[in-house]
Write an enzyme that holds these catalytic residues in place. Sequence first.
Site, mmCIF file in Angstrom:
data_model
loop_
_atom_site.group_PDB
_atom_site.id
_atom_site.type_symbol
_atom_site.label_atom_id
_atom_site.label_comp_id
_atom_site.label_asym_id
_atom_site.label_seq_id
_atom_site.Cartn_x
_atom_site.Cartn_y
_atom_site.Cartn_z
ATOM 1 N N TYR A 286 132.681 68.091 36.238
ATOM 2 C CA TYR A 286 131.863 67.963 35.025
ATOM 3 C C TYR A 286 132.728 67.796 33.772
ATOM 4 C CZ TYR A 286 128.425 69.643 38.306
ATOM 5 O OH TYR A 286 127.628 69.771 39.417
ATOM 6 N N ASP B 193 130.244 77.882 45.257
ATOM 7 C CA ASP B 193 131.017 77.435 46.424
ATOM 8 C C ASP B 193 132.479 77.887 46.352
ATOM 9 O OD1 ASP B 193 129.183 75.721 48.059
ATOM 10 O OD2 ASP B 193 128.940 74.749 46.116
ATOM 11 N N HIS C 227 136.389 64.120 41.697
ATOM 12 C CA HIS C 227 134.992 63.906 42.093
ATOM 13 C C HIS C 227 134.050 64.023 40.913
ATOM 14 C CE1 HIS C 227 133.791 68.288 42.205
ATOM 15 N NE2 HIS C 227 135.095 68.397 42.269
ATOM 16 N N TYR D 271 120.378 67.296 36.544
ATOM 17 C CA TYR D 271 120.334 68.683 36.046
ATOM 18 C C TYR D 271 121.605 69.068 35.303
ATOM 19 C CZ TYR D 271 123.528 71.388 39.077
ATOM 20 O OH TYR D 271 124.637 71.933 39.673
ATOM 21 N N ARG D 272 122.674 68.252 35.442
ATOM 22 C CA ARG D 272 123.982 68.630 34.895
ATOM 23 C C ARG D 272 124.882 67.422 35.082
ATOM 24 N NH1 ARG D 272 127.292 73.469 37.934
ATOM 25 N NH2 ARG D 272 128.893 73.852 36.396
#
Length: 603
Positions: A144, A205, A444, A525-526
Amino acid sequence: MAAKNTVPPTPLLSEKHNGIPARLFDKAQQAKSAIFNITTKSPSNKSKVAIPQGISENAFHKAIEELSAELGKEHVELVTKLVDGWYMENPNTHDGMHVSQEDDFVASAIVYPGTTEEVQAIVRWANKHRIPISPISIGRNYGYGGAAPRVRGSVVIDLGRRMNRILDINPDDCTCLVEPGVTYFALYEEIQARGLKNLWVDVPDIGGGSVLGNAMDRGVGYTPYGDHWMMHSGMEVVLPTGEVIRTGMGALPGNNSWQLFPYGFGPTADGIFSQSNMGIVTKMGFGLMPNPGGYESYLYTFPKEEDLSQLIEVIRPLRIAMILENVAQLRHISMQVALEGKPRSAYYNGKGRVPDKIIHDAAKSHAQGDCAWLYYGMTYGPQDIRKYKLDIIHKEFMKIPGAQRIDPTSLPADDYFWVRDRVASGVPDLEELRWVNWHPNGGHVAFSPVSPVRGQDATALFDIARKRCDEFDLDIFPTFVVGLREMHLIVEIVFNRDDPVMRDKARACLRGMIDDAAGKGYGEYRTHLAFMDQIAGTYNWNDGALMKFNEKIKDCLDPNGILAPGKSGIWPARYRGRGWEMSSKDESSEGQGVIPSAGSTRL
Ligand code: ADP
């Protein structure tokens, strides 16, 4: 362990606030070796500090001297080198997994406050000099943007290094109060050290993130307390003009229920501070899950990709009724194969997506065998209660032709099943990193649309993802995640961050998926910094009424537009209309300057 000698040691939690617990040291060393063994990218030396727009280089350096004098020289650093590091030794200078150019989202300087008062001082300084600032807690928001600011040359406020105290753990009320630098690892280890066997921590995670930071970005975990934002109660926030507020019961002096009742009296202000740029949170409270008195993980596999639609229909009523008690995860077999941690080249060197047959052949050597989907779940409580729920789950899941329940006793101790078992019982781990090694210098970003929990929506979203991944020659790593009444599809796009062509494809693929999904009524959502403008633009009902509202609040709370400009697509007045928004047509992260005179000067 051979791997231990190949790379320098990962700092321990006993040595550093964001270090690794001793119990996970060997695992960290193995993960680090695996990453570094395929890293070809070298650190970039920046000869020049990235000066933010709106201030001269000279004035910027003078302002930094002033800040150093106020906070101490050792607590202010200029950014002259970008080292990507890895998860456990993450940079606070830029995005260690940059999907744009490395130099896009970089900080000019890092500042390390030690108290709420020092955070206030930094905010006042930023207003005086009109220098953008951007807060992080730990900065491991990988996928992010990590620690990176949206506006190039912002001063990153690294709260975690010096503000990392666990202020309270209350075993009777099952609550805690933490500062920004408390990681899941740190909170878990402290609870164990105090022998508080009745308390669980809900963990994501990977456990290196900040408990507070993860909740701010609305991250999730895998016990029934998995919605981290929902589980918070009470915040202390420094506003963009330097005042401090406490939300909820915290506004009542002498109260003793700050962590018990999140709402207090009057409007609940908390929401405007999450995924936003309206304040800097210096303390935050959370509910902790009481030990449920027993737990049991289970794994089901399903043979065909086309089973997806029926499976999602089976999951919906079970999840809403909380027979499926934690975030329900349906993982695609490609993710499972990538978790082996081997690079893609170990399987295939051709163009396009790795052919399905190769993925399925690789899966055959796994303990659970070949399949299309895997469902990892956990049931909680004493044995008779677990049995009641497990029987229902078994009956429902076995309606899918070819479904199999995997006997956990048949799985080796190092099987990924046991990682899910630890995470879903609140024990933070490090394993999930492995699939990022699919490409050397792996990075990623994720496509993460929200939808109803329906077979037809799952199929529609999966089709969008597959079509776009095929168009851009990218492999597809999907997982369906059911919160309670809604579902996120999470499609991870893994890329080589040292390969500009692959980075461009990753961005174009994600932009395509976002637009396709929005066209069918699905929103994210993000997201990563590079996609915030695009996604904010999809939430545009009634002529963008929500963004107009956000902008009004922003301009009111932050008249000089200094706090994290552009976060979640919210640009302060000084920046608006100057081309700062990123899109497929304009991937540049910067606009044409800022308005020097807008906003109040009286602070
Ligand atoms: P983590 O290390 O848990 O992933 P980060 O520290 O990277 O968390 O924070 C994630 C995001 O949340 C940051 O990019 C920032 O936008 C926001 N954030 C983090 N900490 C704070 C804070 N104390 N106040 C306001 N926003 C924050």
